[in-house]
Design an enzyme around this catalytic site. Sequence first.
Site, short mmCIF file in Angstrom:
data_model
loop_
_atom_site.label_atom_id
_atom_site.label_comp_id
_atom_site.label_asym_id
_atom_site.label_seq_id
_atom_site.Cartn_x
_atom_site.Cartn_y
_atom_site.Cartn_z
N HIS A 126 27.75 -50.26 134.89
CA HIS A 126 26.38 -49.72 135.04
C HIS A 126 25.47 -50.66 135.82
CE1 HIS A 126 27.36 -46.45 132.40
NE2 HIS A 126 27.52 -47.22 131.35
N ASP A 163 36.22 -44.95 131.86
CA ASP A 163 35.22 -45.09 130.80
C ASP A 163 34.55 -43.72 130.58
OD1 ASP A 163 33.46 -47.59 129.53
OD2 ASP A 163 32.24 -45.79 129.88
N HIS A 165 31.50 -43.10 130.23
CA HIS A 165 30.23 -43.03 130.95
C HIS A 165 30.48 -43.14 132.46
CE1 HIS A 165 29.27 -44.87 126.96
NE2 HIS A 165 28.31 -43.97 127.00
N ASP A 244 36.02 -45.91 125.59
CA ASP A 244 35.09 -45.18 124.73
C ASP A 244 35.21 -43.66 124.84
OD1 ASP A 244 34.13 -45.43 127.30
OD2 ASP A 244 32.21 -46.32 126.74
ZN LIG Z 1 31.17 -46.55 128.42
#
Ligand SMILES: [Zn+2]
Length: 308
Positions: A126, A163, A165, A244
């Site tokens: 991120h 991931d 996200h 995750d």
């Molecule tokens: Zn994540």
Amino acid sequence: MTTAFITHADCLKHEMGAHHPERPARLSAIEDQLIASGLASYLTKFEAPLASDEELSRAHPLEYVKAIREVAPRAGTVHLDPDTAMNPHSLNAALRAAGAAVLATDLVLTKKHNSAFCAVRPPGHHACRARPMGFCIFNNVAVAARHAIHQHGLERVAIIDFDVHHGNGTEDIFEGDEHVIMASIFQHPFYPYSGTDNPASNMFNVPLAAGSGSKELKAAVTNTWLPALNDFKPELIVFSAGFDAHAEDDMAMLRFTDSDYAWVTEQVKTVAERHAKGRMVSMLEGGYSLSALGRSAVQHIRALAGLN
Ligand SMILES: [Zn+2]
């Protein structure tokens, strides 16, 4: 050739608050499962060096690197965004995480190891060009990819992000970069609410609805990732390895299983063997259910090492 395993004790000292999910115990959970599974004895362990300003500034403006150095506290905690904080150890942890990316790339591109897994934190995907975000300070996979291109002269690096996200920071750094493609899956709509609005042509993003599991992962990899990767012919593959999306992870609502992490790694490995001399670097991103994280990382690393 064995797989390298890169970590550092400094990464255990970075803490963002008593109840923060991105916590030191994540790294211990991975090491515990490596020992319990017997996989640890097949890996060659290295300590992560500190990344230099030059290495970091291939992914971030030098002013940003300097600003992070300046904001790092000598005592107490400083918040960089609502989810991301630094304690007095965080700067070194972040420099080790990015330094692990550099060392992993060097080990793999100088033929000392075929593959490397970096059990480091803070994570990185991120972190945008000039903005920390979502538990991330420096973009570790971006540092690896740019090191491979600038230091080792590679022309084509593929980043694989599984991931849960979207790796918005990685996309921010590489969108439109002819030397890099990113293939990713992520829950959508979900934090950070990006990755679907007209992505650049070098981004192969597959958003997945909440509740998606193995079947949807397999369709994304088979129908989107593999054709893009085989077309691009990467010379190195760098994983943003977040765990995750596992069904047991409460951070999000995808339903991956332990064996999905072996499967996705094996699929990408076939591309690495065809085009990249088998060279793979993997950086830990998310994964917050300690048990699922440890087990899934074992599946991923075992597949990287070809021990399945
Ligand atoms: Zn994540």
